[in-house]
Write an enzyme that holds these catalytic residues in place. Structure first.
Site, PDB file in Angstrom:
ATOM      1  N   HIS A   1      34.432  40.637   6.754  1.00 41.96           N
ATOM      2  CA  HIS A   1      34.520  39.501   7.544  1.00 41.96           C
ATOM      3  C   HIS A   1      33.200  38.610   7.064  1.00 41.96           C
ATOM      4  CE1 HIS A   1      36.744  42.551   9.716  1.00 41.96           C
ATOM      5  NE2 HIS A   1      37.252  41.452  10.573  1.00 41.96           N
TER       6      HIS A   1
ATOM      7  N   HIS B   1      48.582  40.081  17.354  1.00 41.88           N
ATOM      8  CA  HIS B   1      48.486  38.848  17.008  1.00 41.88           C
ATOM      9  C   HIS B   1      49.960  38.316  16.645  1.00 41.88           C
ATOM     10  CE1 HIS B   1      44.200  39.219  16.074  1.00 41.88           C
ATOM     11  NE2 HIS B   1      44.288  40.118  15.358  1.00 41.88           N
TER      12      HIS B   1
ATOM     13  N   HIS C   1      42.733  44.485   3.285  1.00 40.87           N
ATOM     14  CA  HIS C   1      41.993  44.535   5.110  1.00 40.87           C
ATOM     15  C   HIS C   1      43.188  43.925   5.717  1.00 40.87           C
ATOM     16  CE1 HIS C   1      39.068  44.367   8.024  1.00 40.87           C
ATOM     17  NE2 HIS C   1      39.689  43.499   8.626  1.00 40.87           N
ATOM     18  N   ALA C   2      43.741  44.502   6.841  1.00 40.93           N
ATOM     19  CA  ALA C   2      44.875  44.308   7.515  1.00 40.93           C
ATOM     20  C   ALA C   2      44.777  42.900   8.081  1.00 40.93           C
ATOM     21  CB  ALA C   2      45.116  45.114   8.668  1.00 40.93           C
TER      22      ALA C   2
ATOM     23  N   HIS D   1      47.554  46.853  16.861  1.00 38.19           N
ATOM     24  CA  HIS D   1      46.755  45.529  16.895  1.00 38.19           C
ATOM     25  C   HIS D   1      47.190  44.369  16.249  1.00 38.19           C
ATOM     26  CE1 HIS D   1      42.493  43.658  16.656  1.00 38.19           C
ATOM     27  NE2 HIS D   1      43.191  42.956  15.412  1.00 38.19           N
ATOM     28  N   GLU D   2      47.651  44.597  15.044  1.00 39.92           N
ATOM     29  CA  GLU D   2      48.144  43.419  14.189  1.00 39.92           C
ATOM     30  C   GLU D   2      49.543  42.820  15.004  1.00 39.92           C
ATOM     31  OE1 GLU D   2      46.643  41.914  11.778  1.00 39.92           O
ATOM     32  OE2 GLU D   2      45.180  43.584  11.991  1.00 39.92           O
TER      33      GLU D   2
ATOM     34  N   GLU E   1      42.210  38.922  19.464  1.00 41.84           N
ATOM     35  CA  GLU E   1      42.197  40.376  19.069  1.00 41.84           C
ATOM     36  C   GLU E   1      42.220  41.476  20.262  1.00 41.84           C
ATOM     37  OE1 GLU E   1      41.302  40.911  16.036  1.00 41.84           O
ATOM     38  OE2 GLU E   1      41.144  38.631  15.558  1.00 41.84           O
TER      39      GLU E   1
ATOM     40  N   TYR F   1      35.655  40.311  18.206  1.00 42.19           N
ATOM     41  CA  TYR F   1      35.863  41.695  18.527  1.00 42.19           C
ATOM     42  C   TYR F   1      34.987  42.423  19.524  1.00 42.19           C
ATOM     43  CZ  TYR F   1      38.088  40.777  13.949  1.00 42.19           C
ATOM     44  OH  TYR F   1      38.763  40.352  12.780  1.00 42.19           O
TER      45      TYR F   1
HETATM   46  O1  X8Z Z   1      39.433  43.053  11.210  1.00 43.04           O
HETATM   47  C1  X8Z Z   1      40.284  43.775  11.884  1.00 43.04           C
HETATM   48  C2  X8Z Z   1      41.657  43.735  12.085  1.00 43.04           C
HETATM   49  C3  X8Z Z   1      42.180  42.381  11.661  1.00 43.04           C
HETATM   50  S1  X8Z Z   1      41.842  41.044  12.839  1.00 43.04           S
HETATM   51  C4  X8Z Z   1      42.175  44.922  11.182  1.00 43.04           C
HETATM   52  N1  X8Z Z   1      39.580  44.253  13.047  1.00 43.04           N
HETATM   53  C5  X8Z Z   1      37.906  44.472  12.815  1.00 43.04           C
HETATM   54  C6  X8Z Z   1      37.446  45.312  11.482  1.00 43.04           C
HETATM   55  O2  X8Z Z   1      38.245  45.753  11.076  1.00 43.04           O
HETATM   56  O3  X8Z Z   1      36.299  45.171  11.433  1.00 43.04           O
HETATM   57  C7  X8Z Z   1      39.943  45.220  14.039  1.00 43.04           C
HETATM   58  C8  X8Z Z   1      38.815  45.849  14.666  1.00 43.04           C
HETATM   59  C9  X8Z Z   1      37.423  45.402  14.050  1.00 43.04           C
HETATM   60 ZN    ZN Z   2      42.756  41.283  14.763  1.00 47.16          ZN
END
Ligand code: X8Z
Ligand code: ZN
Length: 664
Positions: free
Chosen positions: A546, A421, A387-388, A417-418, A445, A556
């Protein structure tokens, strides 16, 4: 970790600080604690000391977390848990020490720093050292379970296992109904074993939150927005009410297309909801992968970024094969090495492409250490968390990203997106550690996503990722749909995860109803449902990163709305005239200057003041989002004319509560 909300260590994903926490404090008395506060310290001296100590302790924590995320095994899990335990203990000590200053006169900066200290973590830890240690250990374990999760079928020599990437690829590309169902159910098997640990985790963080004076951990999460927790919950309801009609139109259109593709009996489930396994994504949060089914005008200009990235990969492969002439290597080994080299080269080029957007605004290039230490592609010799996430290791320039990049449009936008941050981290590195953070977590975010909105067809063409775009109404609807499938589809998902956790933390959702409540919320907000019952033998929240990583998620939802406000302000700053959706501020130094000014503020003032400086408004406002999507909303209404839109969530609740069916 990111930090949970206000602090910002590693931000994006939430590792360190999410694991970190701030409980009520161990209340050390002078002389008994190794970390006792000096007598007669002023609030300003206290804040200066915490700033110094925090940089040291959090750097150690981040290193342990980085290792446990990039080498998942029982040793790194133990080291990360121990580092987190030290961090949580220290945080509790600082928070206890800060109690001395309650009601005292102090500088505004000291007051804000102490406020942020108390809200720094999403994982408030109990004072009891044994419970604190257990919390740290469970947190590491849950993350490890997610990161190493896989779905295996067959046995003996026929056994094959697939990870989240492989299972998600099936949802993205296969249109075989049964294969998608298998990939969806398969990934969701990783959640079930987390249920017991997660239940204990909830008890422990609630205890920590109560010791800090909050009703529960959810109330603590809602306290980080420079308004009361109740006001914040109300704000999210208000915003959802504003954008819901647009989501309902997209939902209605999509259901019609799925019916046409799979037949009405398979394209939807009871109550007019969308089948969870057919949405191109494990969590139905982003529908972009359904472009082949949902494209409004398939012949009105291609926006196929995937094809360009695939071509780049093939070119890199050709080059790598040509130069890989290690003597004695078999043809297949040469091919394998060239493939790996090509994957790394393409991922690096994608990162450079994203960096180029930021530098075009006048921001600096990323430090050399970023390029050396970033995890670009998935290593083959160990388990990693794919997960990024973006990391600020030491609050002074050691920034990195951890991803498992593939040459897809989805990963390209995640990179943008990254980097949002990372540039936020770099911009506020000049602030003292306690003020290093987003104005609120939604800001963090939204930074990179604002840039993604500027990735218009014109921008994509200018950097060679698509052909020169057509200037027709049909091409416009296509471009809007492309954005809507990620940005509009996401909105209810962005809300429902924490609606679930708020309920779990406040006790209105009990462990014996965890899964039922999850699917009831998914039905209510997203209008999606599983096609087979998902009873309490499953723990489907655990299959979303998450939840095991304990990263708050309302950020988000906020970001998806805020990013349109930022975008509009930066477009105005760049002198853009004309419809909002046509704007790209790529290359505009004035937009860059205004953006950087906002980023540099960090968490040093209430977010309302920071928002006002950039946009002129101190409220989060859905109007720019609705303005952006106005052409699509009109078009969707025409397409849906005569249909009965909307859905009934009743069926899903009953199905979720029924006897569970085994996966597979
Ligand atoms: O978790 C993330 C990023 C890292 S903050 C990759 N996002 C959420 C997800 O993947 O559920 C970005 C969009 C929503
Ligand atoms: Zn993010």
């Amino acid at each position: 970790m990111p930090r949970t909300h206000l602090l910002a260590l590693a931000v994006a994903a939430s590792l360190a600080f999410t694991l970190a926490s701030c409980g009520g404090g161990n209340r050390p008395t002078a002389g008994t604690s190794t970390n006792a506060a000096p007598a007669n310290e002023t609030p300003e001296q206290f804040v200066a000391r915490v700033n110094k100590e925090m940089r040291e302790v959090s750097t150690e924590l981040n290193s342990a977390q980085w290792l446990s995320n990039t080498y998942i095994n029982s040793d790194s899990e133990l080291i990360a848990a121990k580092a987190n335990e030290r961090w949580l203990t220290r945080l509790n000590e600082w928070i206890a020490q800060a109690k001395r200053f309650e009601g005292r006169q102090m500088s505004p900066e000291a007051a804000r720093s102490i406020k942020l200290l108390k809200l720094m973590t999403a994982m408030p830890a109990p004072r009891d050292p044994k419970e604190l240690a257990q919390l740290a250990q469970i947190a590491s374990k849950l993350e490890g379970m997610y990161g190493s999760g896989s779905y295996c079928t067959g046995s003996g020599a026929d056994k094959t296992c697939r990870d989240i990437g492989q299972l998600s690829d099936v949802l993205a590309s296969s249109r075989d109904y049964a294969a998608q169902l298998d990939a969806w159910q398969g990934w969701h098997t990783v959640g079930a074993p987390m249920r017991g640990d997660y239940t204990r985790f909830v008890t422990l963080v609630n205890k920590g939150a109560k010791e800090m004076g909050f009703a529960n951990a959810g109330e603590m999460w809602r306290s980080g927005y420079d308004m009361t927790p109740a006001e914040f919950a109300h704000e999210t309801d208000r915003l959802w009410d504003e954008v819901k009609p647009l989501y309902e139109q997209l939902h209605c259109y999509t259901r019609g297309k799925l019916d046409a593709k799979y037949g009405k009996d398979k394209g939807e489930v009871a109550g007019g909801m969308l089948p969870a396994h057919l949405m191109g994504n494990q969590w139905q949060q982003d529908w972009s992968n359904l472009w082949d089914i949902l494209a409004p005008y398939p012949n009105a200009g291609s926006l196929d970024v995937n094809a360009a990235l695939q071509r780049a990969q093939e070119a890199n492969f050709g080059r790598a094969l040509f130069s890989a002439n290690t003597p004695g290597l078999s043809a297949s080994d040469r091919g394998f090495q060239a493939q790996r080299a090509a994957e790394l080269a393409t991922a690096t080029q994608m990162m450079q492409r994203a960096q180029d957007f930021y530098t075009s605004l006048g921001m600096r290039t990323l430090p050399e250490s970023f390029w050396q230490k970033t995890q670009f592609i998935k290593p083959l010799d160990r388990e990693v968390m794919c997960h990024a996430s973006a990391w600020d290791m030491n609050m002074q320039g050691d920034v990195r990203i951890k991803m498992c990049i593939k040459p897809t449009e989805e990963d390209l936008t995640t990179i943008y997106h990254e980097l949002g941050h990372i540039y936020y981290d770099l911009a506020y590195n000049s602030q003292p550690p306690l003020l290093q953070g987003g104005a609120n977590d939604g800001f963090h975010e939204a930074i990179g996503d604002t840039i993604v909105l500027s990735m218009t067809p014109q921008y994509l063409a200018s950097v060679g990722l698509v052909a020169k775009p057509q200037q027709t109404q049909e091409a416009l609807v296509n471009a809007q749909m492309r954005m809507a499938l990620s940005k509009v589809a996401f909105l209810p998902f962005g809300l429902m995860i924490d609606r679930w956790r708020w309920g779990v933390f406040d006790g209105s959702i009990t462990p014996d109803h965890y899964n039922q409540a999850w699917w009831a919320l998914k039905a209510k907000y997203q209008g999606v449902a599983p096609i087979t019952p998902r009873g309490e033998d499953f723990f489907d929240p655990g299959a979303k990163y998450h939840v095991p990583a304990n990263t708050p998620y309302t950020r988000y939802f906020l970001a998806n709305i805020l990013q349109f406000q930022f975008y509009k302000a930066l477009c105005d700053a760049s002198g853009h005239k004309g419809p909002l959706y046509e704007c790209s501020f790529y290359g505009n130094k004035e937009a860059g200057r205004r953006y950087w000014a906002m980023l540099s503020r960090g968490a040093s003032q209430p977010w309302q003041a920071t928002l006002k400086e950039l946009t002129g408004s101190d409220r989060i406002d859905a109007k720019p989002l609705l303005e952006y999507f106005a052409p699509l909303q009109d078009w969707l209404k025409q397409q849906n004319a005569g249909q009965t839109c909307g859905w009934s969530a009743e069926g899903a609740t009953a199905a979720a509560a029924a006897t569970p069916a085994p996966p597979g």
